[in-house]
Design a protein around this motif. Structure first.
Motif, PDB file in Angstrom:
ATOM      1  N   ASP A  68      -8.070  -0.082  -9.943  1.00 21.78           N
ATOM      2  CA  ASP A  68      -6.652  -0.118 -10.288  1.00 21.78           C
ATOM      3  C   ASP A  68      -6.329   1.136 -11.084  1.00 21.78           C
TER       4      ASP A  68
ATOM      5  N   THR B 123     -12.361  -9.432  -1.543  1.00 14.98           N
ATOM      6  CA  THR B 123     -12.184  -8.247  -0.680  1.00 14.98           C
ATOM      7  C   THR B 123     -13.519  -7.519  -0.490  1.00 14.98           C
TER       8      THR B 123
ATOM      9  N   ASN C 151      -9.912  -9.982  -5.867  1.00 10.02           N
ATOM     10  CA  ASN C 151     -10.652  -8.720  -5.946  1.00 10.02           C
ATOM     11  C   ASN C 151     -12.107  -8.901  -5.507  1.00 10.02           C
TER      12      ASN C 151
ATOM     13  N   LYS D 183       0.827  -1.219   0.000  1.00 12.37           N
ATOM     14  CA  LYS D 183       0.000   0.000   0.000  1.00 12.37           C
ATOM     15  C   LYS D 183       0.855   1.262   0.000  1.00 12.37           C
TER      16      LYS D 183
ATOM     17  N   HIS E 211      -2.812 -10.341   0.609  1.00 12.27           N
ATOM     18  CA  HIS E 211      -3.096 -10.383  -0.827  1.00 12.27           C
ATOM     19  C   HIS E 211      -2.688 -11.723  -1.467  1.00 12.27           C
TER      20      HIS E 211
ATOM     21  N   GLU F 272     -11.186  -1.009   1.421  1.00 16.01           N
ATOM     22  CA  GLU F 272     -11.866  -1.784   0.382  1.00 16.01           C
ATOM     23  C   GLU F 272     -11.265  -1.434  -0.979  1.00 16.01           C
ATOM     24  N   TRP F 273     -11.006  -2.461  -1.807  1.00 17.23           N
ATOM     25  CA  TRP F 273     -10.459  -2.229  -3.146  1.00 17.23           C
ATOM     26  C   TRP F 273     -11.441  -1.374  -3.946  1.00 17.23           C
TER      27      TRP F 273
ATOM     28  N   TYR G 132      -7.610   2.261  -2.696  1.00 18.43           N
ATOM     29  CA  TYR G 132      -8.550   1.717  -1.714  1.00 18.43           C
ATOM     30  C   TYR G 132      -9.393   2.845  -1.129  1.00 18.43           C
TER      31      TYR G 132
ATOM     32  N   VAL H 291      -2.950   0.181  -6.806  1.00 15.34           N
ATOM     33  CA  VAL H 291      -4.293  -0.151  -6.343  1.00 15.34           C
ATOM     34  C   VAL H 291      -4.780   0.960  -5.423  1.00 15.34           C
TER      35      VAL H 291
END
Ligand SMILES: [Zn+2]
Length: 366
Positions: A141, A262, A259, A96, A271, A137-138, A132, A130
């Motif tokens: 991209d 999540t 993906n 991250k 991950h 939370e994703w 968030y 990525v």
């Protein structure tokens, strides 16, 4: 489109204690460099970096990462780099921190440097960050204009990171070949809206071969904070081969499952641990030869990667399972397969992967 594209960081440097010579490697990217690291990582690297830059004229401006790769954090980092007149932004730490630094470098037009302190994901080399939500939370991209200018991997620092991070990185990297093969067979696009080159496919295959050969020995080395040749090989596989491999070949169900999962906001996994389980789901959906499936389960069991939902901290109701399958099917990359994919196929492959994983462990016990 019938175009082959391979993307890669401009320079990749890996070795024991390379941060003690950081000034030499960082000098081409600016007199002042903003270094983003979280509170836990900064003390691990600060002395080495200061020692490594003391005589080189490169000044490091340290900034503390907020903890999530959000749009707000990216804007904050850009502002800091502008205020301090930095030529480059370096992300130092895990996925991250790296993603936030890469996004800030791209949006703010700075050179981008990545200093991974663990071999836990394939984030360091890629041109993808990525993003968030503040809750982790994703969201989406973010595709950068280019790959990082420099990746600097200190193997002694990485050998000292928690072993679970290395194993998770192995899970992430191990998916690379199987997703590359699926994309190739499906004639699907890679992350650059082109097809993989022969070189990128060879990198993905090399990544898998190194992990099968050296993965377990690398884990043992990391358990003892030792930099061995096996660990160095696996660090290169996890960081470089996997990073260039996934991006230049494309992703498929293995990452689609991650993906999608999540979105459940349940479970306790890293991950790469979830991607490893996703790889099993993909191989079952593909109905690969039994020997190949056996090889992957055996490898995961040996290195300690999850082979069941329970090992991801997930116990799902029927509705939750359907939601996870639907969410995974909603992800575009899940369809980079040489056959039609829908939520029923994914749900049943998730159940089968979980059942096989549990059965093998029960058989082992009895
Ligand atoms: Zn990944």
């Amino acid at each position: 489109m019938n175009v082959n594209i391979l993307g890669s960081p401009s320079k990749y440097i890996q070795g024991r204690d390379v941060l003690e010579r950081a000034g030499t490697y960082l000098a081409p990217y600016g007199e002042r460099i903003l270094l983003l690291a979280d509170r836990d990582v900064l003390p691990l690297v600060k002395d080495k970096l200061q020692k490594g830059t003391v005589d080189t004229g490169t000044e490091l401006c340290f900034a503390i990462f907020s903890g999530e790769s959000t749009e707000e954090e990216v804007e904050r980092v850009i502002k800091l780099a502008e205020e301090k007149n930095c030529g480059a932004i370096a992300g130092c730490g895990g996925g991250k921190t790296i993603d936030a630094a890469k996004a800030a470098g791209c949006k703010g037009n700075f050179k981008t440097i990545v200093i991974p302190t663990a071999a836990s994901t394939d984030a360091p080399c890629s041109s993808l960050a990525v993003m968030y939500s503040g809750e982790g939370e994703w969201l989406y991209d973010f595709f950068l204009k280019q790959n990082p200018d420099l990746v600097l991997a200190d193997t002694q620092i990485i050998a000292s990171a928690p072993v679970r991070l290395l194993v998770s990185g192995i899970g992430d990297a191990f998916a690379t070949f199987y997703e590359a093969r699926a994309c190739r067979n499906a004639y699907a696009d890679n992350m650059f809206q082109g097809k993989g080159t022969n070189a990128s496919f060879a990198l993905a295959a090399l990544c898998r071969d190194i992990l099968l050969e050296d993965g377990y020995r690398a884990k043992q080395a990391a358990e003892n904070n030792c930099v061995t040749k096996a660990l160095e090989n696996v660090i290169e596989a996890n960081i470089y081969l996997s990073g260039v491999g996934f991006e230049s070949n494309g992703c498929a169900i293995a990452h689609g499952i991650y993906n999608g999962f999540t979105r459940l906001k349940k479970g306790s996994y890293l991950h790469g641990e979830c991607v490893a389980f996703g790889t099993l789901v993909q191989l079952i959906a593909e109905n690969v030869p039994a020997a190949e499936l056996e090889q992957v389960y055996t490898f995961f069991e040996r290195v300690g990667l999850p082979t069941s939902l329970a090992e991801l901290g997930l116990s799902l109701t029927e509705e939750e399972l359907a939601a996870a399958a639907q969410a995974s099917s909603d992800i575009g990359i899940s369809h980079n397969m040489p056959f039609d994919v829908d939520q029923d196929i994914l749900r049943d492959a998730i159940l089968a992967a979980d059942f096989i994983g549990r059965s093998r462990k029960e058989e082992e016990k009895s």
